[in-house]
Scaffold this motif. Structure first.
Motif, PDB file in Angstrom:
ATOM      1  N   MET A  70       8.109  12.740 -30.642  1.00  0.00           N
ATOM      2  CA  MET A  70       8.147  12.994 -29.209  1.00  0.00           C
ATOM      3  C   MET A  70       9.318  12.247 -28.576  1.00  0.00           C
ATOM      4  O   MET A  70       9.728  11.178 -29.037  1.00  0.00           O
ATOM      5  N   ALA A  71       9.876  12.826 -27.529  1.00  0.00           N
ATOM      6  CA  ALA A  71      11.026  12.233 -26.854  1.00  0.00           C
ATOM      7  C   ALA A  71      10.661  10.864 -26.284  1.00  0.00           C
ATOM      8  O   ALA A  71       9.604  10.685 -25.669  1.00  0.00           O
ATOM      9  N   ASP A  72      11.532   9.898 -26.529  1.00  0.00           N
ATOM     10  CA  ASP A  72      11.336   8.532 -26.051  1.00  0.00           C
ATOM     11  C   ASP A  72      12.572   8.114 -25.273  1.00  0.00           C
ATOM     12  O   ASP A  72      13.615   7.825 -25.857  1.00  0.00           O
ATOM     13  N   PRO A  73      12.512   8.070 -23.940  1.00  0.00           N
ATOM     14  CA  PRO A  73      13.708   7.723 -23.159  1.00  0.00           C
ATOM     15  C   PRO A  73      14.166   6.291 -23.359  1.00  0.00           C
ATOM     16  O   PRO A  73      15.292   5.950 -22.999  1.00  0.00           O
ATOM     17  N   THR A  74      13.324   5.447 -23.934  1.00  0.00           N
ATOM     18  CA  THR A  74      13.713   4.050 -24.149  1.00  0.00           C
ATOM     19  C   THR A  74      14.449   3.858 -25.478  1.00  0.00           C
ATOM     20  O   THR A  74      14.979   2.776 -25.724  1.00  0.00           O
ATOM     21  N   ASP A  75      14.495   4.890 -26.308  1.00  0.00           N
ATOM     22  CA  ASP A  75      15.169   4.793 -27.605  1.00  0.00           C
ATOM     23  C   ASP A  75      16.647   5.135 -27.417  1.00  0.00           C
ATOM     24  O   ASP A  75      17.049   6.296 -27.444  1.00  0.00           O
ATOM     25  N   THR A  76      17.469   4.115 -27.246  1.00  0.00           N
ATOM     26  CA  THR A  76      18.900   4.336 -27.008  1.00  0.00           C
ATOM     27  C   THR A  76      19.661   4.622 -28.296  1.00  0.00           C
ATOM     28  O   THR A  76      20.826   5.015 -28.245  1.00  0.00           O
ATOM     29  N   ALA A  77      19.041   4.419 -29.447  1.00  0.00           N
ATOM     30  CA  ALA A  77      19.718   4.668 -30.716  1.00  0.00           C
ATOM     31  C   ALA A  77      19.578   6.115 -31.176  1.00  0.00           C
ATOM     32  O   ALA A  77      20.202   6.506 -32.149  1.00  0.00           O
ATOM     33  N   TYR A  78      18.777   6.889 -30.470  1.00  0.00           N
ATOM     34  CA  TYR A  78      18.556   8.278 -30.877  1.00  0.00           C
ATOM     35  C   TYR A  78      19.801   9.116 -30.596  1.00  0.00           C
ATOM     36  O   TYR A  78      20.401   9.019 -29.525  1.00  0.00           O
ATOM     37  N   LEU A  79      20.195   9.920 -31.557  1.00  0.00           N
ATOM     38  CA  LEU A  79      21.361  10.782 -31.426  1.00  0.00           C
ATOM     39  C   LEU A  79      20.901  12.219 -31.209  1.00  0.00           C
ATOM     40  O   LEU A  79      20.486  12.897 -32.157  1.00  0.00           O
ATOM     41  N   PRO A  80      20.947  12.707 -29.972  1.00  0.00           N
ATOM     42  CA  PRO A  80      20.511  14.092 -29.735  1.00  0.00           C
ATOM     43  C   PRO A  80      21.544  15.079 -30.237  1.00  0.00           C
ATOM     44  O   PRO A  80      22.746  14.900 -30.054  1.00  0.00           O
ATOM     45  N   LEU A  81      21.080  16.128 -30.876  1.00  0.00           N
ATOM     46  CA  LEU A  81      21.951  17.170 -31.384  1.00  0.00           C
ATOM     47  C   LEU A  81      21.408  18.529 -30.963  1.00  0.00           C
ATOM     48  O   LEU A  81      20.184  18.731 -30.926  1.00  0.00           O
ATOM     49  N   PRO A  82      22.297  19.462 -30.646  1.00  0.00           N
ATOM     50  CA  PRO A  82      21.823  20.811 -30.320  1.00  0.00           C
ATOM     51  C   PRO A  82      21.379  21.542 -31.579  1.00  0.00           C
ATOM     52  O   PRO A  82      21.567  21.059 -32.702  1.00  0.00           O
ATOM     53  N   ASP A  83      20.794  22.700 -31.402  1.00  0.00           N
ATOM     54  CA  ASP A  83      20.430  23.534 -32.542  1.00  0.00           C
ATOM     55  C   ASP A  83      21.681  23.962 -33.284  1.00  0.00           C
ATOM     56  O   ASP A  83      22.792  23.941 -32.745  1.00  0.00           O
ATOM     57  N   TRP A  84      21.504  24.371 -34.543  1.00  0.00           N
ATOM     58  CA  TRP A  84      22.644  24.641 -35.420  1.00  0.00           C
ATOM     59  C   TRP A  84      23.581  25.700 -34.853  1.00  0.00           C
ATOM     60  O   TRP A  84      24.786  25.663 -35.074  1.00  0.00           O
ATOM     61  N   TYR A  85      23.032  26.672 -34.114  1.00  0.00           N
ATOM     62  CA  TYR A  85      23.891  27.743 -33.612  1.00  0.00           C
ATOM     63  C   TYR A  85      24.709  27.316 -32.395  1.00  0.00           C
ATOM     64  O   TYR A  85      25.516  28.089 -31.878  1.00  0.00           O
ATOM     65  N   PHE A  86      24.526  26.079 -31.909  1.00  0.00           N
ATOM     66  CA  PHE A  86      25.352  25.542 -30.833  1.00  0.00           C
ATOM     67  C   PHE A  86      26.183  24.350 -31.291  1.00  0.00           C
ATOM     68  O   PHE A  86      26.832  23.700 -30.468  1.00  0.00           O
ATOM     69  N   LEU A  87      26.169  24.075 -32.597  1.00  0.00           N
ATOM     70  CA  LEU A  87      26.926  22.929 -33.094  1.00  0.00           C
ATOM     71  C   LEU A  87      28.433  23.109 -32.897  1.00  0.00           C
ATOM     72  O   LEU A  87      29.156  22.127 -32.738  1.00  0.00           O
ATOM     73  N   PHE A  88      28.920  24.340 -32.922  1.00  0.00           N
ATOM     74  CA  PHE A  88      30.359  24.543 -32.744  1.00  0.00           C
ATOM     75  C   PHE A  88      30.803  24.152 -31.331  1.00  0.00           C
ATOM     76  O   PHE A  88      31.880  23.578 -31.140  1.00  0.00           O
ATOM     77  N   LEU A  89      29.969  24.406 -30.329  1.00  0.00           N
ATOM     78  CA  LEU A  89      30.292  23.950 -28.981  1.00  0.00           C
ATOM     79  C   LEU A  89      30.181  22.439 -28.868  1.00  0.00           C
ATOM     80  O   LEU A  89      30.970  21.793 -28.174  1.00  0.00           O
ATOM     81  N   TYR A  90      29.211  21.861 -29.564  1.00  0.00           N
ATOM     82  CA  TYR A  90      29.040  20.413 -29.586  1.00  0.00           C
ATOM     83  C   TYR A  90      30.276  19.741 -30.177  1.00  0.00           C
ATOM     84  O   TYR A  90      30.753  18.717 -29.661  1.00  0.00           O
ATOM     85  N   GLN A  91      30.821  20.322 -31.252  1.00  0.00           N
ATOM     86  CA  GLN A  91      32.022  19.770 -31.869  1.00  0.00           C
ATOM     87  C   GLN A  91      33.244  19.969 -30.974  1.00  0.00           C
ATOM     88  O   GLN A  91      34.105  19.090 -30.880  1.00  0.00           O
ATOM     89  N   LEU A  92      33.323  21.101 -30.298  1.00  0.00           N
ATOM     90  CA  LEU A  92      34.462  21.367 -29.424  1.00  0.00           C
ATOM     91  C   LEU A  92      34.569  20.327 -28.318  1.00  0.00           C
ATOM     92  O   LEU A  92      35.677  19.899 -27.955  1.00  0.00           O
TER      93      LEU A  92
END
Length: 262
Positions: A70-92
């Motif tokens: 479950m999402a934890d707003p206090t976890d600053t070490a968490y690395l959010p990533l989009p779904d695989w089909y949006f990874l190209f925009l994430y990299q851009l």
């Protein structure tokens, strides 16, 4: 011209004599594959699409998408990533020309131009040829789009330790508690009539209500909740006498005391 007994034939020059209605056009004038779009070509497209759809559904069943905690707003070490089909925009958006002060360029302008070019490809190249090498504009835009998306997705995925990410973000499932329910308790009969439908026969809860095992409420608090409700539980759910309400609350407390001892 008159024939017979006053019969007159009138010719209308607006209607061509060789007009043929509802006859499909002869596709032999087009080079390459010679077949009608409907239904020949479109039926093949549907069949190919159905094969890919069935294969994709089988892949999702064989390898379901992993769930994270479950999402934890206090976890600053968490690395959010989009779904695989949006990874190209994430990299851009990682590149300098598409991030920071140029965020609008990377988030809207470049993707808009890319998808706009693919959308306009059929209108830019309106030749009759079907062979890819004779449709340079459409084929070139398609290849550029495919290579760009593939490369950006690969670059984004290559810099992520997916095994470590999955291990660190496993969902924490609630511990199962095996509590023996005393069905001879008079409070259980009250529970069975008033609460079992939502909270389950073992007080385990369900989709409509939470579990009643592991809670830390006193007898008076449980009585108040049963009458006035709490959170998503509406008021006036309990219909019974004060004696039955007392038995119900004492029964739930006794189950939780047993669970705490175990």
């Amino acid at each position: 011209m008159k024939r017979g007994k006053g019969m007159t034939f009138v010719g209308d020059s607006r209607i061509p004599s060789d007009k043929k209605k509802f006859i499909p056009k002869d596709y032999s004038e087009y080079p390459g594959r010679t077949e009608a779009f409907w239904p020949n070509f479109l039926l093949k497209e549907w069949l190919v699409g159905a094969v890919f759809l069935v294969g994709f559904l089988c892949l999702t069943i064989a390898h379901p998408a992993p769930l994270e905690k479950m999402a934890d707003p206090t976890d600053t070490a968490y690395l959010p990533l989009p779904d695989w089909y949006f990874l190209f925009l994430y990299q851009l958006l990682k590149y300098k020309f598409a991030s920071g002060p140029f965020f609008v360029l990377g988030a809207m302008v470049i993707p808009g131009l890319a998808f706009g070019a693919l959308f306009l490809a059929p209108f830019l190249d309106r030749g009759k040829e079907r062979r890819p090498h004779k449709r340079p504009i459409s084929t070139g835009l398609m290849l550029l789009g495919f290579i760009g998306v593939f490369w950006l997705t690969y670059e984004a995925a290559a810099h992520v330790d997916w095994e470590a990410k999955a291990e660190n973000n496993k969902p924490v499932l609630p511990e199962e508690t095996s509590v023996e329910i005393d069905t001879e308790d008079p409070g259980y009969a009250v529970y069975e009539n008033s609460c079992l439908q939502c909270h389950g026969g073992e007080l385990e809860g369900g989709a409509a209500a939470p579990t009643l095992v592991g809670i830390e409420y006193s007898v008076d608090e449980i009585k108040d909740i049963a009458v006035n409700g709490i959170n998503t539980m509406p008021a006036d759910q309990f219909q019974g006498s004060d004696e039955e309400l007392q038995q119900l609350a004492e029964f739930i407390v006794s189950v939780n005391e047993q669970a705490a001892e175990e």
